[in-house]
Design a protein around this motif. Structure first.
Motif, short mmCIF file in Angstrom:
data_model
loop_
_atom_site.label_atom_id
_atom_site.label_comp_id
_atom_site.label_asym_id
_atom_site.label_seq_id
_atom_site.Cartn_x
_atom_site.Cartn_y
_atom_site.Cartn_z
N PHE A 223 0.85 -1.20 0.00
CA PHE A 223 0.00 0.00 0.00
C PHE A 223 0.88 1.24 0.00
O PHE A 223 2.05 1.20 0.38
N LEU A 225 0.15 5.45 1.07
CA LEU A 225 -0.81 6.43 1.58
C LEU A 225 -0.10 7.75 1.82
O LEU A 225 1.04 7.78 2.30
N ASN A 235 -2.97 7.39 -3.10
CA ASN A 235 -3.38 6.34 -2.18
C ASN A 235 -3.83 5.11 -2.96
O ASN A 235 -4.74 5.18 -3.80
N LEU A 237 -3.77 0.42 -3.05
CA LEU A 237 -3.53 -0.89 -2.47
C LEU A 237 -3.17 -1.87 -3.59
O LEU A 237 -3.84 -1.92 -4.61
N LEU A 246 -7.50 3.92 -3.23
CA LEU A 246 -7.98 4.07 -1.87
C LEU A 246 -8.40 5.51 -1.62
O LEU A 246 -7.91 6.45 -2.26
N THR A 266 -8.12 4.36 6.09
CA THR A 266 -8.69 5.11 4.97
C THR A 266 -10.19 5.29 5.17
O THR A 266 -10.85 4.48 5.82
N ASP A 268 -12.61 4.94 3.20
CA ASP A 268 -13.50 4.01 2.49
C ASP A 268 -13.60 2.66 3.19
O ASP A 268 -14.19 1.72 2.64
N CYS A 270 -11.30 0.45 3.73
CA CYS A 270 -10.56 -0.58 3.01
C CYS A 270 -9.18 -0.86 3.62
O CYS A 270 -8.50 -1.79 3.17
N LEU A 271 -8.77 -0.08 4.61
CA LEU A 271 -7.46 -0.28 5.23
C LEU A 271 -7.49 0.25 6.65
O LEU A 271 -7.97 1.37 6.89
N VAL A 305 -6.54 -5.18 5.38
CA VAL A 305 -6.82 -4.42 4.15
C VAL A 305 -7.86 -5.19 3.36
O VAL A 305 -8.08 -6.38 3.58
N SER A 307 -9.82 -4.90 -0.91
CA SER A 307 -9.81 -4.18 -2.19
C SER A 307 -11.01 -3.26 -2.36
O SER A 307 -10.92 -2.23 -3.03
N THR A 308 -12.16 -3.63 -1.79
CA THR A 308 -13.37 -2.82 -1.84
C THR A 308 -14.07 -2.91 -0.49
O THR A 308 -13.82 -3.84 0.28
#
Length: 330
Positions: A223, A225, A235, A237, A246, A266, A268, A270-271, A305, A307-308
């Motif tokens: 990743f 960031l 950002n 992944l 991200l 993040t 979203d 996702c991480l 982590v 992906s979505t």
């Protein structure tokens, strides 16, 4: 056979288009054509402004079983510099940590025009040659011979506008197969089986620029960031051969003691990672016309982590990497 895929469009042939406009956004591929002199209004700047605001750096991190190293060549427009450090993971010792300055017009450093080229530094017993295929470093304190193999996923190419500056572009590459050797006063350290990550950045930045950064990679995931002058543009992944954008990142840490744990996540969902520092490279400089306050801890990331936001979480355990907080008046 795994299929390498990306959820990002392919990188353009040139980051400055035929119409003089930068190709903004996140892409997968190779950063080409950082010809800022070709920028058209409203992004165009005169030659003197570009000379003072043009900043480039080429950075590599090498992660192996016993050793973690970082090397950079930097061109600030009005001066050049380099740094390198090497950390022994078995004993927790910083075996080398140095920087060296150069000056324009004396051929101390040559920065690649884009991510396809090699960047070099040569002054006072220090020689560095860093490019897509490998790294060679010679100094009284540290020697590195490293060859980079293929990466398991595409590189990230990002380009965006910068408040107070003009435009910035970067290529991030992670999980490169690694061969070679690191030599310090304590002995020789093989790099076989490790991984390398490369950061090539090139932009017209503001007089005052600040950021926080986190990066960690191995052969399976990685990743990158950043929070600061470049927003969420870089950002991303890397996971199972895919490259995924991200959302903006949040950094929670003690700015007065960067060796305390950091939390990075993040927006979203996702991480979410906790970074445990083991050591740090620090530098604070005030040259009157310019200043820099910089700390780059090395350590490990643990957490998860994906992906979505609706994908299963992938657990992360002691992934080697770095964080950074940096303020520059340049």
């Amino acid at each position: 056979m795994n299929t390498v895929h990306a959820l990002l469009p392919p990188a353009p042939e040139r980051i400055v288009g035929a119409d003089g406009a930068p190709v903004l956004g996140r892409h997968a591929g190779i950063l080409r054509g950082c010809d800022w002199e070709r920028l058209a209004p409203p992004h165009a700047r005169n030659a003197l402004w570009r000379r003072l605001h043009h900043k480039r750096w080429h950075y590599a991190a090498l992660s192996a079983e016993r050793m973690f190293c970082a090397v950079a060549v930097v061109d600030l427009g009005w001066m050049t510099t380099c740094f390198a450090w090497a950390f022994e993971r078995d004993d927790g010792d910083m075996l080398a940590n140095f920087s060296q300055d150069g000056w324009p017009g004396r051929l101390s450093a040559t920065l690649a025009r884009d991510a396809r080229g090699n960047s070099t530094f040569s002054r006072r017993g220090v020689f560095i040659d860093l490019g897509p295929a490998g790294l060679s470093l010679r100094s009284p304190w540290l020697e590195i011979d490293a060859c980079f193999g293929t990466a398991p996923a595409p590189s990230l190419v990002a380009c965006g506008l910068v408040q107070g500056g003009a435009v910035h572009a970067t290529q991030k590459t992670g999980g490169l197969a690694l061969e070679g050797e690191v030599r310090t006063w304590r002995g020789e350290y093989p790099l076989h089986g490790g991984t390398a990550s490369i950061d090539y950045s090139n932009g017209l930045l503001a007089r005052r620029t600040a950021w926080r950064w986190a990066s960690g990679h191995d052969a399976e995931l990685g990743f990158n960031l950043q929070a600061g002058y470049f927003g969420a543009n870089e950002n991303a992944l890397w996971l199972d051969g895919g490259l995924f954008p991200l959302a903006p990142a949040r950094f929670i840490h003690n700015a007065d003691d960067p060796l305390e744990p950091w939390r990075v996540f993040t927006e979203d969902d996702c991480l979410d990672l906790v970074f445990t520092p083991l050591a740090a490279r620090r530098e604070a400089r005030d040259l009157r016309i310019a200043a820099s306050r910089y700390v780059q801890p090395f350590g490990t990331f643990s957490g998860w982590v994906r992906s979505t936001p609706d994908a299963p979480k992938r657990m992360v355990t002691r992934l080697a990497g770095v964080t950074e907080q940096h303020f520059a008046r340049w």
